[in-house]
Design a protein around this motif. Structure first.
Motif, PDB file in Angstrom:
ATOM      1  N   SER A 178       0.844  -1.232   0.011  1.00  0.00           N
ATOM      2  CA  SER A 178      -0.010   0.136  -0.006  1.00  0.00           C
ATOM      3  C   SER A 178       0.927   1.336  -0.115  1.00  0.00           C
ATOM      4  CB  SER A 178      -0.817   0.015   1.296  1.00  0.00           C
ATOM      5  OG  SER A 178      -0.055   0.049   2.634  1.00  0.00           O
ATOM      6  N   ILE A 206      -9.144  -3.072  -2.434  1.00  0.00           N
ATOM      7  CA  ILE A 206      -9.384  -2.247  -1.465  1.00  0.00           C
ATOM      8  C   ILE A 206     -10.766  -2.371  -1.002  1.00  0.00           C
ATOM      9  CG2 ILE A 206     -10.595  -0.930  -3.367  1.00  0.00           C
ATOM     10  CD1 ILE A 206      -9.511   1.553  -2.397  1.00  0.00           C
ATOM     11  N   HIS A 207     -10.952  -1.734   0.257  1.00  0.00           N
ATOM     12  CA  HIS A 207     -12.364  -1.986   0.983  1.00  0.00           C
ATOM     13  C   HIS A 207     -13.627  -1.243   0.167  1.00  0.00           C
ATOM     14  CE1 HIS A 207     -15.049  -1.686   4.231  1.00  0.00           C
ATOM     15  NE2 HIS A 207     -14.452  -2.628   5.063  1.00  0.00           N
ATOM     16  N   ALA A 210     -14.175   2.522   0.389  1.00  0.00           N
ATOM     17  CA  ALA A 210     -13.377   3.613  -0.191  1.00  0.00           C
ATOM     18  C   ALA A 210     -13.900   3.986  -1.598  1.00  0.00           C
ATOM     19  CB  ALA A 210     -12.070   3.099  -0.336  1.00  0.00           C
ATOM     20  N   ARG A 244     -11.952  -0.148  11.688  1.00  0.00           N
ATOM     21  CA  ARG A 244     -10.912  -0.013  10.551  1.00  0.00           C
ATOM     22  C   ARG A 244     -10.152   1.488  10.916  1.00  0.00           C
ATOM     23  NH1 ARG A 244     -12.806   1.206   5.956  1.00  0.00           N
ATOM     24  NH2 ARG A 244     -10.932   0.846   4.806  1.00  0.00           N
ATOM     25  N   ASN A 246      -7.699   2.521   8.635  1.00  0.00           N
ATOM     26  CA  ASN A 246      -7.257   2.859   7.122  1.00  0.00           C
ATOM     27  C   ASN A 246      -8.632   3.300   6.343  1.00  0.00           C
ATOM     28  OD1 ASN A 246      -8.488   0.407   6.984  1.00  0.00           O
ATOM     29  ND2 ASN A 246      -7.253  -0.444   5.215  1.00  0.00           N
ATOM     30  N   VAL A 247      -8.642   4.549   6.837  1.00  0.00           N
ATOM     31  CA  VAL A 247     -10.106   5.179   6.294  1.00  0.00           C
ATOM     32  C   VAL A 247      -9.570   6.740   5.983  1.00  0.00           C
ATOM     33  CG1 VAL A 247     -11.403   4.015   7.414  1.00  0.00           C
ATOM     34  CG2 VAL A 247     -10.667   5.961   8.531  1.00  0.00           C
ATOM     35  N   ASP A 250      -6.789   9.606   2.135  1.00  0.00           N
ATOM     36  CA  ASP A 250      -5.441   8.923   1.665  1.00  0.00           C
ATOM     37  C   ASP A 250      -5.557   7.664   1.631  1.00  0.00           C
ATOM     38  OD1 ASP A 250      -4.365  11.690   1.927  1.00  0.00           O
ATOM     39  OD2 ASP A 250      -3.590  11.631   4.136  1.00  0.00           O
ATOM     40  N   TYR A 251      -6.528   7.030   1.881  1.00  0.00           N
ATOM     41  CA  TYR A 251      -6.575   5.420   1.873  1.00  0.00           C
ATOM     42  C   TYR A 251      -6.524   5.088   0.361  1.00  0.00           C
ATOM     43  CZ  TYR A 251      -8.427   0.641   2.220  1.00  0.00           C
ATOM     44  OH  TYR A 251      -8.530  -0.590   1.833  1.00  0.00           O
ATOM     45  N   ARG A 252      -5.712   4.290  -0.426  1.00  0.00           N
ATOM     46  CA  ARG A 252      -5.601   4.026  -1.636  1.00  0.00           C
ATOM     47  C   ARG A 252      -5.826   2.543  -1.807  1.00  0.00           C
ATOM     48  NH1 ARG A 252      -7.204   8.972  -3.687  1.00  0.00           N
ATOM     49  NH2 ARG A 252      -5.535  10.661  -2.916  1.00  0.00           N
TER      50      ARG A 252
END
Length: 285
Positions: A178, A206-207, A210, A244, A246-247, A250-252
């Protein structure tokens, strides 16, 4: 220049040390303590022509005055303004004397505010020191040779890439990460190995919550291909029980890079890694 008591080393040697420390971002006091020079005139000569780092520059008087007036208008006391700006109370009094006095606050509230400001100041100092350390370490790396890149790439793949198992034969060169910086080094490593970019297959993981399209475009831009060449994105379903972190914008997600027809390359990577382990010096006694 020799000190009469033999305290100082050769002037040119000291000057080289002082300039190197200055360029690492150290203040005059830090340099003085590091090379043990307590003579200001000598320190001035050692640093002659070398500009101070930005963080040591004092703000202009007009800026301090404007900030003091702003804080006073917010109800700050002289003590609080002095702690924040580091200037004298006499100067503060002169700058804000035409402004109304703030209402007296509960002493407990004032104590909490002062404690919070002290802690914020401490955090700011720690952050500056953290940045200086990282910047100095980055400068220590210098230029990366092909040999450096080769070894870094092998270690990076063995840490982050897929591995073959005796019970699950997967001689594929598959890499997932990531961090755009890691992806950049990995692609440079593949270039060094002579792997044509046409053999690379890209996919995003990816989630589902996103911005999938934005993430796909982000990674396409980073690897220099049209987003239409990406394979179908893997969407991770949402689990309400998972908290979570990673939100946000900036989450890619992660980028998956596979090398087509990579069995032979995988075997070489595994061999390189085993060779590195075998040749690594051991500190065990």
């Amino acid at each position: 220049m020799a000190h009469p008591h033999g305290k100082y080393a050769d002037f040119e040697t000291l000057r080289e040390q002082a300039i190197a420390l200055r360029r690492e971002g150290l203040s005059r006091r830090q340099i003085r303590d590091r090379i043990h020079v307590d003579n200001n005139d000598l320190l001035n000569r050692l640093l002659e022509g070398e500009p101070p780092p930005e963080w040591t520059r004092r703000p202009r008087q007009d800026d301090l005055r404007a900030r003091a007036r702003e804080l006073r208008s917010q109800g700050w006391t002289y003590d609080q303004i002095q702690m924040e700006l580091g200037c004298s109370k006499s100067s503060i009094s002169l700058w804000v004397r035409d402004l109304p006095k703030p209402e007296r606050r509960d002493p407990r509230e004032q104590a909490k505010l002062a404690a919070r400001k002290r802690w914020e100041h401490e955090l700011a100092l720690r952050d500056k020191e953290r940045r200086r350390t990282k910047e100095a370490a980055a400068r220590e790396m210098g230029m990366m040779t092909d040999r450096d890149l080769f070894i870094a790439g092998v270690a990076l793949y063995w840490a982050e890439g897929s591995k073959d198992k005796p019970y699950d034969r997967r001689e594929n060169v598959l890499f997932v990460n990531s961090d755009p910086g890691v992806i950049r080094i990995y692609l440079a490593w593949l270039d060094l190995l002579g792997i044509e970019r046409e053999r690379l297959r890209y996919r995003v993981m990816i989630h589902m919550t996103a911005d999938v399209e934005a993430a796909e475009q982000f990674w396409a831009d980073r690897v220099g291909v049209d987003v239409s060449t990406f394979q179908r994105t893997t969407i991770k379903k949402h689990n309400p029980k998972t908290v979570r972190k990673n939100v946000g914008e900036d989450y890619r997600g992660c980028l998956v890079i596979r090398v087509a027809q990579g069995a032979d390359l995988y075997r070489r990577i595994e061999g390189w890694w085993k060779g590195m382990v075998a040749m690594a010096p051991t500190r065990l006694r």
